[in-house]
Each structure stands twice: as C-alpha cells, then as structure tokens.
Design an enzyme around this catalytic site. Structure first.
Site, PDB file in Angstrom:
ATOM      1  N   SER A  73     -30.597  28.026 -42.276  1.00  0.00           N
ATOM      2  CA  SER A  73     -31.941  27.438 -42.386  1.00  0.00           C
ATOM      3  C   SER A  73     -32.389  26.699 -41.132  1.00  0.00           C
ATOM      4  O   SER A  73     -33.436  26.041 -41.156  1.00  0.00           O
ATOM      5  CB  SER A  73     -31.975  26.452 -43.566  1.00  0.00           C
ATOM      6  OG  SER A  73     -31.770  27.134 -44.787  1.00  0.00           O
ATOM      7  N   GLU A  78       5.804   6.225   8.825  1.00  0.00           N
ATOM      8  CA  GLU A  78       6.066   7.520   9.447  1.00  0.00           C
ATOM      9  C   GLU A  78       5.764   7.555  10.946  1.00  0.00           C
ATOM     10  O   GLU A  78       6.427   8.266  11.697  1.00  0.00           O
ATOM     11  CB  GLU A  78       5.224   8.606   8.751  1.00  0.00           C
ATOM     12  CG  GLU A  78       5.636   8.909   7.325  1.00  0.00           C
ATOM     13  CD  GLU A  78       6.910   9.738   7.241  1.00  0.00           C
ATOM     14  OE1 GLU A  78       7.449  10.110   8.296  1.00  0.00           O
ATOM     15  OE2 GLU A  78       7.351  10.007   6.114  1.00  0.00           O
TER      16      GLU A  78
END
Length: 690
Positions: free
Chosen positions: A345, A85
């Site tokens: 329990s 680029e």
C-alpha cells in the site's frame, strides 16, 4: 726532483681522472634510479561526508597499505620516529656520514654488519625495492636509492613514503593500516605508548607482532620510550604513564561500514583509489549496530533493510542492505535496499496526491469505500470490511483499498508510473506494456531506494531530488535535475494526512508523516516516514521472497522506523502549508469536490444539466503532439445559466451564459470535466484527450 714532481703530477692526474670517472658513474647511477622511482600502490579507501573512513580495500597483492600524508599523523609520532631512527634526517642528503662510519667500524670489528647506519631515506629506498637486509650489496643499493630520493623528493615527501611503506607484521604496511589494525583508530591522535609502539614495530615486524609476541612488543616499545626520556623528548611522568599502558593483544578488523554500497561503488569504478560518499559515518555505525541487534531478536532467515536520506538534497545518509553481510542464514550478501519487491500500500499517498493535484478530490472530499468492480477488477480491503462514505483523508489514513483504486482510475495508472519515474524510481511492470489498476495496491516491483525517492519528493514539497550516495565532484555535476512529482499543494495535503492531522489546518501538521505497506501473502513489510529533513525507509521480510505468517507493516516495520528516527536525533518539524491550500470541508467545498464520482441532484424541478460534449468515456483527438496545445469544446444542455466549468477540479470558465465554451488543453491524458449551473446542479464526464 723534476722526476718526483712529474710522478706526483701523474698520480694527481690519475686520481683526478678516477674521481671524475667515479663522479660521472655515481651521477649516472643516481639518475637511473631517479627514473625508476614510483609511488607505492595503495588500497582503495572509502570515506564518509566528514572524511571518516568507512571502508578500505587491500591492494592487488593483498596488502593493507593505505594512502596517508604527514599532516594526517600525530606530530608526536613523527618527532619520536625521527629521534629514534634518524636524528639528522632534516639536514643530511640521504646518507648520514657519521652513522655510516660508525656502522663500517662496527662491521670491521665484528666481521659482519652489526648496525646498518641507515637513514630514514635509505630505509624508504630499501622498502621500495624490497631489498634484503644484512648484505653489503643491498646496503650499496640503499645508498644509491637514498641519493636518488633526496635528489627528486622533498623531505616531507620522503617521510610520507615511509609512512606508507613501513612494515608492521603480516600483510599490514604503513602507519594508517597499522594504527587501525593494532589500535582501532586513525593515527591523527596517539598516546605516547601508541606512538612508541608504532615506531618500534617496523624494526622487526614479525618478531614483535603484538598478537603473537606481546611481551617482546612491550619491551621494544618501552626501549623507545626510555630513549625518548633520555633525549628529553618525554618527561619522566609521560614515560612512566606510557610504559604502564597495556599492549594491544589482537589484530582488529579494518572498518567495513556500508558494505553493500561501498562494494557496489568500488566495482563500478575499480580504478578510483579514493571514493567519497554522502554517508554519515556515525549514523551509519549506530544503525548497523541497531540492525544487528534487531535481527538477533528475529528468527532467521527474516531480515531487514534501512535507508535514510536528506530529502532536501537527495543525499543518502545511511544505507543498510542487510544486518550482517556475512550472515549466510539471512543471505546477508544481498543488498535488500535494491531488491525488487511488491510495495503493498505504500503507493497510495502518491495516488491520493495525484487526485488532489488534478482536482479529482480534496482531503475532505467524500469517497466511497464499498465493494466495487473496475472493468472486472474487484479489489478487496486488507481486513475485508468496508467503511462506506468517508473522507479521502480518513481513507488514506486507514489505507482503504477501494477509494485508492477509484482515485487511481480517475487519474490514470500511466500517470502514476510517470510520476514514479520522475522521482527516479524504476518500476518493474513485468510483461505488461500498459499498467493496470492493480499497480496501486502493489502489483509491480519497486525497491526500497525507489520508495524512499518517491517519498522524498512528497516530503520536499513535491520536488524530488535524485538520490545520491557518491559525493565526488563528477557525480554531483552529472546528477539529474530535481523533478516535480506532485504540486506543492498536493504534496502538503498528503503530508498533513500521513502526519495524522484530522482536518486541513493552516499550521504544521506535526513532526513525522509515515505510511505502511504489506505485500500480498505477507512477504514484505514496509514503513516509509519523513520529517522536515529526513526520509526513513524500512523493509522487513525474507530475502528469498517467501511468505512470513503475520508479517504486517504496522506491527513489524513501524517500530523499526521509530527506532531509526530516535537514533537520527530530534525530529525536524514538518513545514506549514504553502499558498493555495483550500481549508474547507463539507458544503464549503466546490460542488465537484464534495463527493468524488457523484453528481449533485438538482434542487426543485426541471432537468439537471447534461454535458453534450465531450461525452463521458470519449476519446478526443486534438493533435496534442510533443509541446503542442489545442482548444477542447465544451457543450451543455438543460440546467439554468450561468454555468461554471471545471477541469480536474479547477474552474476554467465562470459566469458563462452561453451553453458552449472551450478549454485550452496542454498535454494528453485523462481529464475530469464538470459543469455547475446557477442552482448548484452538476454534471460530469471523464474523457481522454490526445
């Protein structure tokens, strides 16, 4: 000649003035754009303890744009990007003069913009303002924006902006979201083909979308690879391998681990852009995969929840609120780690631990498992059978209800609730202001997080570290301090029992201690286990709370718990006993601890001792305000001196020939008082002091 010189001077002055005015205008235009610079908004990221991404949230516009720095990207990608680029990115001031002249010449020849000559800085300026391409006005704005960026930002910061803003098709912006969506990985390590693809896509993100136009995407990627070979950045072999690599043909979902926890934390602090959690990403992934596979074998709407913590720190390592957050049949959107349920329990270990701590019982004490009424409350065992006299150890291992209620009556339901709250649990008692004995068998509401916090306290030698999932500094500094839920000795007694030890031994009781629970009507199945490091909590049931025939903790939840421990890794051995453990049984126990609730008969003739004061069931007011202490008188008649007095199983006065003594009370509550004479005969009473 003079006139010509004057004319030349006037023209030069005019040009100089024009240049000055132009420079002033340009400087003002750049300054205006500098003032307008802003950091792009990014979506929220939630990371695990090692920094791995757990989940991302899109930004307010629905775009997937995630925060990232140049150090988080494969350096090879950056090299290919700048070579493709903007080869002079490191040296130009935002506008590459040679590239601009080339673009102008091409535009004059063709009568339109052919190549823009845009630098990376100009592209960032265009992306920030979302400027159109292909117009001279837009190009001029890009130039001014690029000059502003170069004036205000470093090259590394400009590159960082590109990494966040570059478009990759659809609502994907920035290399991090693109790498996750198209490659299924973070951009830290990329192959040549992957790096080239991510460089090519922003050129025409919609036209090159791999899921829609894979052939175009492949050709664009290969052009980048070929150019890199021409520039000498890639070898021929690297280029050949890169071009042979297949193109991804579908868009992947971004990570979404711990969906319930991450959503809750994001809603709790919507302005935070980064959330850092204590979760172990790899463990979370393994357990989520396991939960989905396990749920697939269960009939909907049966569901499950899993919670794993480190009891040494209180950190939550894995949290699964449901097998699949999108499973409507199982109401997957409900976080079942935080749903109020009956614990069955599962509170019995804390009840027994309180009895051990307060000297009411010892693991080898005999307890009575026979039908008993407690002021109108007549509990039954789960299997409707009774064992008779058994040790407290065996009663807890068999999860017998009657001994648990007997010990809860001796220690007090309010004390049980208080200890749960110390662990960070928030028990729901409904409309009852004073808890009753039924809470010991599941008659209250708790969450899986509550139970894991309670068991974490037992596992950590009685000290409960508050559960914590937020790893942020503020959360760490603002965390509650650790609180004691049981004495160190009582916690170890419970651990040795839950680990399956047959007697009170001196060494480690094993690797995993666990307890199960089944709520009334088979609505909830629980299994909570721990080793020397982790606590694992499992819940199974229907999200709507409806009964499930045959749903029992031992059969349904325990196998899941064992599978989870196997996925954590090798179990950490449980610790050995702390100082102060009483390794005795039978007649070697102190008389008050041999049979819980029973008085020893006096051998030979003569009356046995009787406690005159305080009498059984008395309420003695000592003025124990907050922090105050007072002496409680103790009086005995009959029996043969010397006498030994016990309070909550601990000797407080020994070798006393006088029939009157005293004990220093420090806190209000129920206490158990026993006196033993020289012949071993005993008497006891249970009173409330305040």
């Amino acid at each position: 000649m003079r006139r010509r010189l004057m004319a030349a001077a006037l023209i030069a002055a005019f040009l100089a003035a024009g240049a000055l005015v132009g420079a002033h205008w340009l400087d003002a235009a750049i300054d205006a754009r500098v003032a307008d610079l802003a950091e792009p908004e990014t979506g929220v990221t939630v990371t695990a303890r090692d920094g791995e991404l757990l989940r991302a949230f899109a930004d307010d516009d629905g775009r997937w744009r995630l925060d990232i720095g140049t150090g988080d990207v494969d350096p090879r990608y950056v090299k290919i990007l700048t070579a493709w680029e903007d080869q002079r990115f490191a040296s130009h001031g935002g506008v590459d003069g040679r590239a601009v002249l080339r673009a102008v010449w091409q535009s004059i020849r063709h009568g339109r913009i052919v190549s823009g000559g845009s630098t990376l800085t100009m592209q960032v300026a265009r992306m920030q303002k979302r400027l159109p391409t292909g117009s001279f006005a837009s190009k001029g704005e890009q130039v001014l924006g690029a000059l502003a960026l170069e004036r205000e930002r470093s090259k590394d910061e400009i590159l960082g902006l590109y990494l966040k803003l570059a478009p990759y098709g659809g609502n994907i912006e920035g290399i991090r979201a693109a790498s996750l969506a198209w490659l299924g990985k973070e951009p830290r390590r990329l192959t040549v083909a992957e790096a080239a693809l991510l460089v090519a896509l922003p050129q025409a993100p919609e036209r090159l979308r791999p899921d829609l136009h894979a052939d175009r995407a492949e050709r664009a990627r290969n052009r980048v690879i070929a150019r890199m070979q021409d520039l000498g950045i890639l070898s021929e072999a690297e280029a050949r391998r890169g071009m042979a690599e297949p193109i991804p043909r579908r868009r992947r979902d971004l990570p979404m681990l711990a969906a319930h926890a991450t959503e809750r934390l994001h809603r709790g602090d919507p302005k935070a852009r980064k959330l850092h959690l204590t979760l172990d990403a790899k463990l979370q992934q393994r357990l989520e995969d396991y939960a989905r596979a396990r749920a697939a074998a269960m009939i909907a709407p049966l569901s499950l929840a899993i919670l794993v913590t480190d009891h040494r720190t209180g950190e939550i390592l894995a949290s699964i609120g449901s097998p699949d957050v999108f499973d409507a049949k199982r109401q997957g959107y409900v976080d079942l780690t935080r749903a109020l349920r009956s614990p069955g329990s599962t509170l019995k270990p804390l009840i027994f631990g309180l009895a051990f701590e307060r000297g009411v019982a010892h693991p080898e004490s005999l307890v009575d498992d026979r039908p008993t009424a407690f002021a109108g409350y007549t509990p039954q065992n789960f299997d409707h059978t009774f064992e008779g006299l058994i040790t407290a150890r065996r009663a807890l291992q068999l999860s017998r209800n009657l001994p648990a209620v007997e010990l809860l009556a001796a220690t007090g339901p309010s004390r049980l609730v208080q200890r749960m709250r110390r662990a960070g649990a928030t028990p729901e008692l409904g409309s009852r202001t004073i808890p009753g004995l039924a809470i010991g068998l599941g008659g209250l509401g708790l969450t899986l997080e509550d139970l894991v916090a309670i068991y974490g306290g037992i596992a950590n030698g009685g000290m409960a570290k508050p559960l914590r999932i937020d790893a942020g500094t503020a959360a760490i500094l603002g965390a509650r301090p650790a609180a004691r839920v049981l004495s160190e000795q009582a916690a170890w007694y419970v651990t040795s029992i839950l680990a399956g030890a047959t007697t009170t031994v001196k060494g480690s009781p094993g690797t995993i201690a666990h307890k199960t629970g089944t709520s009334f009507g088979y609505r909830d199945a629980w299994s909570i286990g721990y080793d020397g490091e982790h606590v694992v909590g499992i819940w199974l049931g229907r999200p709507d709370g409806a009964p499930v025939a045959g749903l029992v903790g031992q059969d349904a939840a325990v196998p899941v718990m064992r599978d989870v421990f196997a996925r954590i890794g090798p179990a950490v051995r449980l610790p050995g006993p702390p100082p102060g453990i009483l390794a005795a049984a039978g007649r070697n126990l102190p008389p008050p601890l041999r049979i819980v609730g029973a008085s020893a008969a006096r051998p030979g003739g003569g009356p046995a001792p009787e406690i005159v004061f305080p009498p059984n069931a008395a309420h003695v007011e000592l003025g124990l305000a907050e922090g105050a202490t007072a002496d409680l008188s103790l009086k005995v008649r009959n029996g043969a001196p010397p006498f030994t007095w016990y309070v909550d199983g601990a000797p407080v006065v020994q070798g006393q020939f006088d029939r009157q003594a005293s004990w220093h009370a420090r806190e209000p509550g129920f206490i158990d008082i026993s006196v033993v004479d020289s012949a071993g005969a005993a008497a006891s009473s249970r009173v409330f002091v305040d």
